[in-house]
Design an enzyme around this catalytic site. Sequence first.
Site, mmCIF file in Angstrom:
data_model
loop_
_atom_site.group_PDB
_atom_site.id
_atom_site.type_symbol
_atom_site.label_atom_id
_atom_site.label_comp_id
_atom_site.label_asym_id
_atom_site.label_seq_id
_atom_site.Cartn_x
_atom_site.Cartn_y
_atom_site.Cartn_z
ATOM 1 N N LYS A 159 0.847 -1.484 0.212
ATOM 2 C CA LYS A 159 0.254 0.397 0.098
ATOM 3 C C LYS A 159 0.720 1.332 -0.110
ATOM 4 O O LYS A 159 2.335 1.468 0.389
ATOM 5 C CB LYS A 159 -0.948 -0.035 1.186
ATOM 6 C CG LYS A 159 -2.163 -0.937 1.388
ATOM 7 C CD LYS A 159 -2.978 -0.142 -0.321
ATOM 8 C CE LYS A 159 -3.928 -1.955 -0.307
ATOM 9 N NZ LYS A 159 -4.053 -2.837 -0.540
HETATM 10 C C1 LIG Z 1 -10.070 -2.380 -0.746
HETATM 11 C C2 LIG Z 1 -9.491 -3.684 -0.030
HETATM 12 N N1 LIG Z 1 -9.844 -3.003 0.876
HETATM 13 C C3 LIG Z 1 -9.006 -4.275 1.957
HETATM 14 C C4 LIG Z 1 -7.867 -4.633 1.930
HETATM 15 C C5 LIG Z 1 -7.719 -5.954 3.415
HETATM 16 O O1 LIG Z 1 -6.667 -4.582 3.555
HETATM 17 P P1 LIG Z 1 -6.194 -5.571 4.602
HETATM 18 O O2 LIG Z 1 -4.732 -6.117 3.687
HETATM 19 O O3 LIG Z 1 -4.883 -4.867 5.066
HETATM 20 O O4 LIG Z 1 -6.449 -6.431 5.891
HETATM 21 C C6 LIG Z 1 -7.874 -4.987 1.181
HETATM 22 C C7 LIG Z 1 -6.343 -5.145 0.818
HETATM 23 O O5 LIG Z 1 -5.917 -5.294 -0.425
HETATM 24 C C8 LIG Z 1 -8.255 -3.670 -0.384
HETATM 25 O O6 LIG Z 1 -7.496 -4.035 -1.301
#
Ligand SMILES: Cc1ncc(COP(=O)(O)O)c(C=O)c1O
Length: 407
Positions: free
Chosen positions: A201
């Site tokens: 990210k």
């Molecule tokens: C749009 C979206 N929402 C939620 C998430 C979940 O993030 P995390 O991996 O920090 O739990 C991601 C992860 O890539 C994502 O792209």
Amino acid sequence: MSSEILQEVLAIEGGEKTREDFLVFMSPIIEQEAIDSVVESLKSGWVGTGPKNQQFANDIRDFIGIKHVQLVNSCTAALHLAMISLAIGPGDEVVVPTMTFCATVNSVLFTGATPVLVDCDLNSLNVTRELMEKKITNKTKAIVVVHMAGLPVDLDPIRELAKEKGLPLIEDAAHAFESKYKNQYTGTIGDIGCYSFYATKNLTTAEGGAFVTNNEGLFKIAAQASLHGMSVDAFKRFSKSGFKHYDVSMLGYKYNLTDIQAALGIAHLKKINDYLKIREEIWHSYNEAFKDLPVVTPQEIPDSFAQGSIHARHLYTLRLDLEKLNQDRDYVLNALQAEGIGSGIHYKPVHEHSFYAQSLGYKPSDFPNASKVGRETISLPLSPKMTPGDVADVIKAVRKVVLALRK
Ligand SMILES: Cc1ncc(COP(=O)(O)O)c(C=O)c1O
């Protein structure tokens, strides 16, 4: 598979493999300052959730302009806390985009509620008021938007919809930490915002996330649920102000972010605008280089809300014009891999994964735009760590593969 494709592509095009050392799709940039910050945290003796966590939360609060920030160990956790704080549970429905990562939808399922999926706009890949409105029933308890790839959703019409229907709005801003919609940071506009600080990210703590809100009531529930449902967290229990007893007064989870992770985030946040500028440059180089190819380059912020808005440029997602190519998207992806270039897919829509197709009963034709995007999309490397040579290699490989496969 890849080497066969490479041989085929090389045979068609007659060139050399673009690069020997593989370019990883979204390798994060970790500079010396970030390493020093983590080492300092390790040496401090407080490696769990403590002062660095508090500092990072304050830094985020100041950066995006919000009253409350609860740091957690993932955006998935933040989304789950969003559902919990809104008391969403069995029998409730939550309207969620299908063009997203599965975690957005899973956060609804964790509570026993039903996710009601929504198609995306074909160009922005985002949801619109019109698409969401059709899905609202008298069981709907919240609506969720995802700012896909960092392109802000046109939020005013959706906010109006939420207000008209009396529904809370959750922003999944996992891709959009630096995005702004009309001068306001995405994630701070709805009732709750959720960020991801996963390795790839724009702002990273390796794994991590944040739940943010201006609503004190929602924040208090999320904060307590993020650490076992305890009334007083460890930093307050063991700090020099004296031992404090805690009471577990609700069901909670183990979602806290450590100081080691926060230390990385503190350093990374300081560079976030510099990194965005680098990604912007790479983005424009790609746009320029792919102008004459049978592809659709990612949509920019529409003029109607461009004033005061920012695209976080998290994912550079091309759409291949498959009618003009001899092969499908997966072939292109494998051919790029064989050229030494990593790429990604954002996304195979949620409704096409077998678990959701079976449990929610959707079929691809229910979401024609997301299903089409899912077949055509390919994301290219876009990291501030990339050198001009890396960018040139991506361009060279994409042009070579796409031109070799053009009908
Ligand atoms: C749009 C979206 N929402 C939620 C998430 C979940 O993030 P995390 O991996 O920090 O739990 C991601 C992860 O890539 C994502 O792209």
